[in-house]
Design a protein around this motif. Structure first.
Motif, PDB file in Angstrom:
ATOM      1  N   UNK A  59      31.456  40.911  55.830  1.00  0.00           N
ATOM      2  CA  UNK A  59      32.348  41.396  55.376  1.00  0.00           C
ATOM      3  C   UNK A  59      33.082  42.582  56.353  1.00  0.00           C
ATOM      4  N   UNK A  60      32.713  43.209  56.673  1.00  0.00           N
ATOM      5  CA  UNK A  60      32.890  44.736  58.112  1.00  0.00           C
ATOM      6  C   UNK A  60      33.235  44.039  59.269  1.00  0.00           C
ATOM      7  N   UNK A  61      32.440  42.818  59.577  1.00  0.00           N
ATOM      8  CA  UNK A  61      32.194  42.126  60.852  1.00  0.00           C
ATOM      9  C   UNK A  61      33.841  41.210  60.705  1.00  0.00           C
ATOM     10  N   UNK A  62      34.705  40.682  59.350  1.00  0.00           N
ATOM     11  CA  UNK A  62      35.545  39.963  59.652  1.00  0.00           C
ATOM     12  C   UNK A  62      36.773  40.836  59.549  1.00  0.00           C
ATOM     13  N   UNK A  63      36.527  42.117  58.709  1.00  0.00           N
ATOM     14  CA  UNK A  63      37.535  43.092  58.499  1.00  0.00           C
ATOM     15  C   UNK A  63      38.146  43.578  60.117  1.00  0.00           C
ATOM     16  N   UNK A  64      36.679  43.810  61.557  1.00  0.00           N
ATOM     17  CA  UNK A  64      36.814  43.991  62.289  1.00  0.00           C
ATOM     18  C   UNK A  64      37.615  42.761  63.244  1.00  0.00           C
ATOM     19  N   UNK A  65      36.920  41.593  63.440  1.00  0.00           N
ATOM     20  CA  UNK A  65      37.573  40.886  63.293  1.00  0.00           C
ATOM     21  C   UNK A  65      38.907  40.638  63.743  1.00  0.00           C
ATOM     22  N   UNK A  66      39.887  40.781  62.218  1.00  0.00           N
ATOM     23  CA  UNK A  66      41.120  40.798  61.810  1.00  0.00           C
ATOM     24  C   UNK A  66      41.962  42.467  62.573  1.00  0.00           C
ATOM     25  N   UNK A  67      40.963  42.651  62.748  1.00  0.00           N
ATOM     26  CA  UNK A  67      41.986  44.393  63.421  1.00  0.00           C
ATOM     27  C   UNK A  67      41.259  44.581  65.020  1.00  0.00           C
ATOM     28  N   UNK A  68      41.195  43.189  65.401  1.00  0.00           N
ATOM     29  CA  UNK A  68      41.238  43.647  66.947  1.00  0.00           C
ATOM     30  C   UNK A  68      39.927  43.595  67.318  1.00  0.00           C
ATOM     31  N   UNK A  69      38.924  43.039  66.566  1.00  0.00           N
ATOM     32  CA  UNK A  69      37.831  42.672  67.265  1.00  0.00           C
ATOM     33  C   UNK A  69      36.204  42.942  67.568  1.00  0.00           C
ATOM     34  N   UNK A  70      35.293  42.269  67.799  1.00  0.00           N
ATOM     35  CA  UNK A  70      34.290  42.209  67.671  1.00  0.00           C
ATOM     36  C   UNK A  70      33.459  43.027  69.371  1.00  0.00           C
ATOM     37  N   UNK A  71      32.499  44.274  69.508  1.00  0.00           N
ATOM     38  CA  UNK A  71      32.148  44.176  70.497  1.00  0.00           C
ATOM     39  C   UNK A  71      31.217  43.201  71.017  1.00  0.00           C
ATOM     40  N   UNK A  72      31.477  42.321  71.775  1.00  0.00           N
ATOM     41  CA  UNK A  72      30.400  41.913  72.310  1.00  0.00           C
ATOM     42  C   UNK A  72      28.707  41.916  71.664  1.00  0.00           C
ATOM     43  N   UNK A  73      28.341  42.979  72.123  1.00  0.00           N
ATOM     44  CA  UNK A  73      26.758  43.528  72.525  1.00  0.00           C
ATOM     45  C   UNK A  73      26.823  43.217  70.720  1.00  0.00           C
ATOM     46  N   UNK A  74      27.778  43.401  70.139  1.00  0.00           N
ATOM     47  CA  UNK A  74      27.546  43.395  68.333  1.00  0.00           C
ATOM     48  C   UNK A  74      27.234  41.979  68.140  1.00  0.00           C
ATOM     49  N   UNK A  75      27.899  41.114  68.007  1.00  0.00           N
ATOM     50  CA  UNK A  75      28.618  39.402  68.360  1.00  0.00           C
ATOM     51  C   UNK A  75      27.329  39.145  68.495  1.00  0.00           C
ATOM     52  N   UNK A  76      26.574  39.915  69.851  1.00  0.00           N
ATOM     53  CA  UNK A  76      25.727  38.278  69.962  1.00  0.00           C
ATOM     54  C   UNK A  76      24.227  38.552  68.908  1.00  0.00           C
ATOM     55  N   UNK A  77      24.114  39.721  68.368  1.00  0.00           N
ATOM     56  CA  UNK A  77      23.457  40.357  67.450  1.00  0.00           C
ATOM     57  C   UNK A  77      23.334  40.521  66.246  1.00  0.00           C
TER      58      UNK A  77
END
Length: 132
Positions: A59-77
């Motif tokens: 839920x938090x990652x989906x919300x962050x993706x809608x609001x401007x993106x997820x930092x690459x390091x967190x996306x990889x983790x």
């Protein structure tokens, strides 16, 4: 002049993602240890906690993706954690299949009382008709 809510936003969002992801990683490790120890109570507890933490993280990652993106390091983790979940799921499926085979070998006549893969009772070759 910078708006404090805008400057605090990205770092606080990253922090929320970090916390959610750390919870997933913690419960993955704890579940792995419980599986290794064959501790049924701990497996049940950690599986439930992992499920909750995964739902929160998604839920938090989906919300962050809608609001401007997820930092690459967190996306990889997150991708690595997803891979670990898949690996544990596969390992558990293999262990369950091995246990099912062992039960079938120990109690060959009991197979008809179990459910098949489709969820329908597996009756085997028997039709329930008695022939003379």
């Amino acid at each position: 002049m910078l708006n404090p809510s805008t400057t605090a936003g990205p770092s606080s969002k990253s922090q929320e993602l970090e916390v959610a992801l750390a919870a997933v990683e913690l419960h993955l490790s704890s579940l792995g240890q419980a599986l290794q120890d064959s501790n049924a109570a701990a497996i049940e507890k950690q599986a439930t906690e992992l499920h909750r933490s995964l739902a929160t993280a998604v839920n938090r990652f989906a919300q962050a993706a809608r609001q401007g993106g997820v930092p690459p390091a967190l996306r990889q983790r997150l991708a690595a954690a997803s891979g670990r979940v898949a690996a544990q799921r596969e390992s558990l499926a293999r262990a369950t299949a091995a246990l099912d085979r062992a039960i079938d070998a120990l109690m060959p006549g009991q197979g008809g009382a179990l459910y098949g893969a489709s969820g329908v009772p597996d009756r085997g070759a028997s039709t329930g008709v008695v022939q003379a």
